[in-house]
Design an enzyme around this catalytic site. Sequence first.
Site, short mmCIF file in Angstrom:
data_model
loop_
_atom_site.label_atom_id
_atom_site.label_comp_id
_atom_site.label_asym_id
_atom_site.label_seq_id
_atom_site.Cartn_x
_atom_site.Cartn_y
_atom_site.Cartn_z
CG HIS A 356 -2.07 -0.93 1.41
ND1 HIS A 356 -1.79 -2.16 2.06
CD2 HIS A 356 -3.46 -0.59 0.49
CE1 HIS A 356 -2.87 -2.64 1.26
NE2 HIS A 356 -4.00 -1.74 0.49
CG HIS A 465 -13.06 -4.86 -2.08
ND1 HIS A 465 -11.48 -5.67 -2.11
CD2 HIS A 465 -12.26 -3.85 -1.50
CE1 HIS A 465 -10.10 -5.00 -1.48
NE2 HIS A 465 -11.39 -3.41 -0.75
CE1 TYR A 472 -10.88 0.66 -2.21
CE2 TYR A 472 -12.74 -0.16 -1.92
CZ TYR A 472 -11.57 0.14 -0.69
OH TYR A 472 -10.84 -0.41 -0.34
#
Length: 547
Positions: A356, A465, A472
């Site tokens: 990340h 996801h 997102y």
Amino acid sequence: MMQFSKWKMGAAALVCMWLPGSVHAQIVKNERLLSFEEKLVPAFVTTAAGSQLGISDEHYRDGDHSLSWTFEPGAALSIKKDLKFEKKDPTGKDTYLSAFIVWVYNEQAQDKQIQFEFLKDSKVCTSFPFGINFTGWRGAWVCYERDMQGTPEEGMNEIRIVAPDVKGKLFFDHLITGSKVDARQQTADLQVPFVNKGTTNHWLVIYEHSLWKPDIPLTDVTEAQKQDIRVMEKRFRDMLYTPSALSDKEMQSIRKKYDFYQITYKNGKVAGRPIYFVRHSEAYERMVPDWDKDMFSKLGVEISDYFNLMKRIATAYNNTQDAVLRRELKQKFIAMYDNATDQGIAYGSCWGNIHHYGYSMRGLFVAYFLMKDVLREAGKLEEAVRTLNWYAITNEVYPEPAVNGIDIDTFNTKLQGRVASILIMEDTPEKLQYLRSFSRWLNKGCLPAPGLAGSFKSDGACFHHCNNYPAYAVGGLDGATNMIYLLSGTEFRLSRQAHETVKKVLLAMRFYCNLKQWPLSMSGRHPNGGGSLIPIQYATMAIAGTP
């Protein structure tokens, strides 16, 4: 949970304070962590006759000292203490693995390896090689039971570092003999390419993708292509900052923040307050009872703060024509560049744990691109290009994708850095090859993705996801719309279908948001009622033209 609690109860306390007599913070004090802040080399650290050990303040990664080792060919450095290695949970409930963590500084790159060996009562149980063909700091997080050769044993009580067949000098700091860490996140790089082998996590494949090669041939850059590049560079600069007058208040704020990092040069060597990636705190998760995952951010030493300051300096430099101020800003920028490079923000380095990292590195790409001329003048442009190429994982664009779609995190956090790493290059055939590869790769990424994969769908959904996820989507659409505009009207523009797909996603979002907020039923794990579309994305697509 019982195992975790037992571990915490036996741990030492988190310091998170400036130590008396110390210039820089030693973040944690713990029996597992060797920071070498004492004036003398610990008695349990020894080396062979002819080699030398010392405590040095020339280079430091934790506190303001490190262990220096001047070695003869084949010499060994020995650290004799309980390594605190703990086997993995045999039930599989606890997936954390015991890792060895270390930072190594090298002043003179050599195409050689040192060997880390881990012993129990003088018997070598396990080991791994560490490449030393670099300068500056490099970090490694190596799991005993997954990444090393041999079989680790509880009760191991010695680390032996074996030198290559040449003379040399290395520095060691922030050495953790054994710490249970999330086994998903350790990262391979040029020094330890075998770590976490087989991971497909898109944050962690920097080393693997750096090896990818182009399939588009090199050709000379034509005048028309150079004109297209100038157009894209101008558009990109306009995206990155808005010209405005440089105020005295902003200059004073920059100076104050710059002074915090205490960057100095001595005998041609740079040093400064150690900076950390936010995820480095995970090394201490089970070492201290009051662990704080945001400890580096709260102390102001997280790399996002550092690179955001570099971005502010770059913006200020571009916003003033005052020769005196430009000279000062240039000096500050190059000092921060040198310090970051020395601390391991460089080609081939992944700091042990880099997952990340895109969120913390945004300022890096912007700052370096805006200071392209300054870096060229300082003779550092080629090195900077390699650094941006590495962290943007730019070689990922080389092969033509086998399937349509790109993960929304890539649109959100990597696109800007990736195009910066290309546009910062001089106008070479290699730059043209990258641009053609990037355009093809991005085009495939914007086409409708199959099944539950990210990101854009033929019906206007945007997946992450495994479901339509507007929280997102808005971040990813920033990247997608900006890149469609950036490439529009040039040889490198996206195809009609790719353009139409992104346009349809925006219009679908406009429909189900009515006017801007999406409903709670579509909020996923962000059910706060605050999520909304971003109108500027529609304007960006409008000025990019029609499909």
